[in-house]
Each structure stands twice: as structure tokens, then as C-alpha cells.
Design a protein around this motif. Structure first.
Motif, PDB file in Angstrom:
ATOM      1  N   ILE A 173       0.794  -0.923  -0.107  1.00 26.78           N
ATOM      2  CA  ILE A 173      -0.013   0.018   0.048  1.00 26.78           C
ATOM      3  C   ILE A 173       0.987   1.351   0.022  1.00 26.78           C
ATOM      4  N   LEU A 174       2.021   1.344   0.810  1.00 23.16           N
ATOM      5  CA  LEU A 174       3.069   2.240   0.867  1.00 23.16           C
ATOM      6  C   LEU A 174       3.654   2.741  -0.405  1.00 23.16           C
ATOM      7  N   PHE A 175       3.873   1.449  -1.118  1.00 21.58           N
ATOM      8  CA  PHE A 175       4.680   1.694  -2.507  1.00 21.58           C
ATOM      9  C   PHE A 175       3.566   2.138  -3.247  1.00 21.58           C
ATOM     10  N   GLY A 176       2.576   1.557  -3.489  1.00 18.21           N
ATOM     11  CA  GLY A 176       1.495   2.372  -4.205  1.00 18.21           C
ATOM     12  C   GLY A 176       1.243   3.682  -3.958  1.00 18.21           C
ATOM     13  N   LEU A 177       0.967   4.155  -2.654  1.00 18.07           N
ATOM     14  CA  LEU A 177       0.890   5.479  -2.428  1.00 18.07           C
ATOM     15  C   LEU A 177       1.832   6.488  -2.518  1.00 18.07           C
ATOM     16  N   ALA A 178       3.013   5.883  -2.775  1.00 14.18           N
ATOM     17  CA  ALA A 178       4.094   6.578  -3.120  1.00 14.18           C
ATOM     18  C   ALA A 178       4.236   7.137  -4.509  1.00 14.18           C
ATOM     19  N   PHE A 179       3.806   6.072  -5.587  1.00 16.70           N
ATOM     20  CA  PHE A 179       3.626   6.606  -6.785  1.00 16.70           C
ATOM     21  C   PHE A 179       2.506   7.359  -6.959  1.00 16.70           C
ATOM     22  N   VAL A 180       1.288   7.442  -6.302  1.00 17.93           N
ATOM     23  CA  VAL A 180       0.133   7.875  -6.646  1.00 17.93           C
ATOM     24  C   VAL A 180       0.513   9.526  -6.054  1.00 17.93           C
ATOM     25  N   LEU A 181       1.404   9.814  -4.985  1.00 20.36           N
ATOM     26  CA  LEU A 181       1.858  11.117  -4.523  1.00 20.36           C
ATOM     27  C   LEU A 181       2.579  11.849  -5.514  1.00 20.36           C
ATOM     28  N   LEU A 182       3.499  10.969  -6.157  1.00 24.73           N
ATOM     29  CA  LEU A 182       4.258  11.439  -7.124  1.00 24.73           C
ATOM     30  C   LEU A 182       3.681  12.015  -8.194  1.00 24.73           C
ATOM     31  N   ILE A 183       2.498  11.272  -8.738  1.00 24.48           N
ATOM     32  CA  ILE A 183       1.943  11.734  -9.827  1.00 24.48           C
ATOM     33  C   ILE A 183       0.858  12.736  -9.510  1.00 24.48           C
ATOM     34  N   VAL A 184       0.388  12.862  -8.309  1.00 22.91           N
ATOM     35  CA  VAL A 184      -0.320  13.968  -8.118  1.00 22.91           C
ATOM     36  C   VAL A 184       0.442  15.359  -7.921  1.00 22.91           C
ATOM     37  N   GLY A 185       1.565  15.156  -7.290  1.00 25.12           N
ATOM     38  CA  GLY A 185       2.708  16.403  -7.300  1.00 25.12           C
ATOM     39  C   GLY A 185       2.644  16.780  -8.612  1.00 25.12           C
ATOM     40  N   PHE A 186       2.933  16.302  -9.810  1.00 26.34           N
ATOM     41  CA  PHE A 186       3.348  16.629 -10.934  1.00 26.34           C
ATOM     42  C   PHE A 186       1.966  16.993 -11.711  1.00 26.34           C
ATOM     43  N   PHE A 187       0.865  16.562 -11.362  1.00 29.03           N
ATOM     44  CA  PHE A 187      -0.495  16.829 -11.916  1.00 29.03           C
ATOM     45  C   PHE A 187      -0.757  18.115 -11.457  1.00 29.03           C
ATOM     46  N   ILE A 188      -0.591  18.679 -10.127  1.00 29.19           N
ATOM     47  CA  ILE A 188      -0.885  19.886  -9.643  1.00 29.19           C
ATOM     48  C   ILE A 188       0.170  20.942  -9.793  1.00 29.19           C
ATOM     49  N   ARG A 189       1.271  20.489 -10.495  1.00 28.49           N
ATOM     50  CA  ARG A 189       2.496  21.403 -10.832  1.00 28.49           C
ATOM     51  C   ARG A 189       3.037  21.852  -9.740  1.00 28.49           C
TER      52      ARG A 189
END
Length: 318
Positions: free
Chosen positions: A34-50
Motif C-alpha cells: 500500500i505504501l509503495f502504491g501510495l508513493a507513486f500516487v503522490l508522485l503523480i499527483v505532485g506533477f499533476f498539480i504542478r
């Protein structure tokens, strides 16, 4: 067999204790994923919101936490797996034969794998585990899981790439044949015939001038190619009764077996893809059929001695 094992009070207590450990390990692994999945989600969100810094920080925090937890639980998982083999599987084997001993971290030595003369390529990478040994009446036997591989290399514009190829994956069974053979006799699946014959001329283990042995059992000759440097001894070993027993044994296997008679030993290679004797992580230890496959394969190997009539001492060792 299984009902007897699962009604064994002492064994059930061991399983109940290990089940607690299993649940802890499984839950920790789940949290890590779950933590590994969350890590990638946060990375993608960070780029999405610039705001990439938020993504990188979230990725680092979740990812590092997951990695630390993963490595911490790995040590516990290894101990759990060893405890399962020594305290559950090893004890369960006593229901088949009191002499059976499981040594999880031992296996078939590489030199013996090579000297069995069953395989046409020397391994570049060799793994073996779960040595089981015992006696059936007068006959000593042992077997282990083996995975042997050789490597090839290819070159392209990006450099050299190493490719691994399986020589053999399965169980190698060894039994005392109560006779010191003068030469080796090797029985392999018919499909290996031409390649195996040409291999003789290019590789020197102990084959010398081995040649094809024509036997009187047509079904056996259609299924297997037999090689030896002594036609008389090969026929002496592969009696009509022995050939029928090997054919019968082979019929019970999904893939064609290989057999050799070397020194005073009989080797049999059983190609198998399943990895036996492993403790489950994501499924319960309290399943009534938990040991079904493991007990079945050990009983099959144990009964080979009777299947091939190895307790009948036709010869004596010189």
C-alpha cells in the motif's frame, strides 16, 4: 494421511502458533504494498498539480517507510519459513516413514548433479534445497529440489546482455542400487537422442565411447534412448521387469523422466515446476489440505523403492 496429520494435537499447536506469525507477516507485506502504491500516487499527483516537490517528498516518505518495513519483516519471514519446514513438514514426514529426515538448507551437491550424467550441460548457476533422506527396508535413498541454469550472452548497441536458460528444474532422486557398475548407463527421453549422441563426442565427463543400446522392449525404446559403454551390463541392469517398472513410473509423471546407473547409485530426474515444502504467506496454515501436495510428492518418492523393486538384492556389491 492428511486427516491423521491434522488431528495430531501437537502439530496443531505448532500450526496455531505459526499462524499468528503468518498473519503478522502477511499484514506487514500488505502495508508495504500500500505504501509503495501510495508513493507513486503522490508522485503523480505532485506533477499533476504542478507542485513536484510535494510529489517527491510524498514519494520519498511513503517509499522509504515501505522499504524499511519490508526489510524488517523479511528476516521474520525467513525464520517463519524455516520453522514451518522443521516443525511442521519434517514431523509430518514421520507418518510416511520414521527414517525420513528433512534438511531444508541442504540439497543435492552440484558435483553429484553433474556426475549423474543425466544432463547435457554443466550449470553456470545452481540452486538446491530441501534434502530429504531415509531408508525403505534395505535401500537408502535421498532426493532434493534442484534448479540448474546455463547462461548465454548477446551483444547489441547497449552492451552485453546475459540470458539464463533452465537446464533442469524439479527433483533429483538417488538410491543405492547395491551393485558397483563397471560403466555408466543413461536412459533419457527419446527426443534428446541425436543431440545427446553428438554431445557425447564434445563433452568429457565419463562417457568415453558410449553408444546406443537397443533393447527388446519396443515401448521402452520408443520412449527412451539408452546409452552405455557396455551393452551387456546395460541389458543386465535393464531387465524386462526393470524396463516395465520404469515405464510404469514414467506414466505417473507429467513429463518424461531420465534415469542413470552410475557407480552403485540409481539417479532419476523428475521435471517439476512446483516448489514444494514452502510455508504459505497469504493463505492460512489451518487449511485441512495444507500438506496434501507435500506429503503426496514425498510418498511418491519413498515408494519408488518398491515400484522399482530395489529391495530385491539380485547382486551384491563387489
Amino acid at each position: 494421511m492428511d486427516s491423521e496429520i491434522n488431528t495430531n494435537t501437537a502439530l496443531q499447536e505448532v500450526l496455531n502458533t505459526l499462524e499468528i506469525d503468518r498473519k503478522k507477516i502477511a499484514e506487514t507485506y500488505k502495508t508495504c504494498y500500500i505504501l509503495f502504491g501510495l508513493a507513486f500516487v503522490l508522485l503523480i499527483v505532485g506533477f499533476f498539480i504542478r507542485i513536484p516537490i510535494i510529489g517527491f517528498l510524498g514519494f520519498a516518505a511513503s517509499g522509504i517507510t515501505g522499504i524499511v518495513m519490508y526489510f524488517q519483516i523479511e528476516d521474520t519471514a525467513v525464520k517463519y519459513k524455516v520453522a514451518y519446514k522443521t516443525n511442521v513438514v519434517a514431523k509430518a514426514l514421520k507418518n510416511i516413514n520414521e527414517s525420513l529426515i528433512l534438511t531444508p538448507q541442504s540439497g543435492l551437491p552440484e558435483y553429484e548433479f553433474i556426475s549423474s550424467e543425466l544432463f547435457t550441460t554443466k550449470p553456470d548457476r545452481y540452486k538446491t534445497q530441501d534434502l530429504i533422506s531415509g531408508t525403505n527396508d534395505k535401500t537408502s535413498f535421498w532426493f532434493a529440489e534442484v534448479h540448474a541454469e546455463y547462461k548465454t550472452e548477446t551483444r547489441d548497441k547497449n552492451g552485453t546482455k546475459t540470458h539464463w536458460h533452465t537446464i533442469f528444474k524439479g527433483i533429483v532422486f538417488v538410491a543405492d542400487f547395491n551393485k558397483n557398475f563397471e560403466v555408466s548407463t543413461v536412459v533419457r527421453p527419446k527426443g534428446y537422442g541425436e543431440a545427446f549422441s553428438s554431445w557425447f563426442s564434445k563433452n568429457v565427463f565419463s562417457f568415453g565411447n558410449s553408444e546406443v543400446v537397443e533393447l527388446e522392449n519396443t515401448e521402452f525404446d520408443n520412449k527412451f534412448a539408452t546409452y552405455s559403454r557396455n551393452q551387456i551390463e546395460a541389458r543386465y541392469i535393464l531387465t524386462p521387469a526393470m524396463m516395465e517398472r520404469i515405464l510404469d513410473l514414467n506414466s505417473k509423471c507429467d513429463e518424461t523422466i531420465s534415469v542413470s546407473f552410475i557407480s552403485s547409485k540409481m539417479y532419476i530426474a523428475f521435471p517439476l515446476s512446483h516448489n514444494y515444502f514452502e510455508a504459505p504467506i497469504h493463505s492460512t496454515l489451518l487449511d485441512p489440505d495444507l500438506l496434501t501436495n507435500d506429503i503426496s510428492i514425498v510418498k511418491f518418492m519413498h515408494d519408488i523403492v518398491h515400484e522399482l523393486d530395489l529391495n530385491t538384492r539380485i547382486w551384491g556389491k563387489a
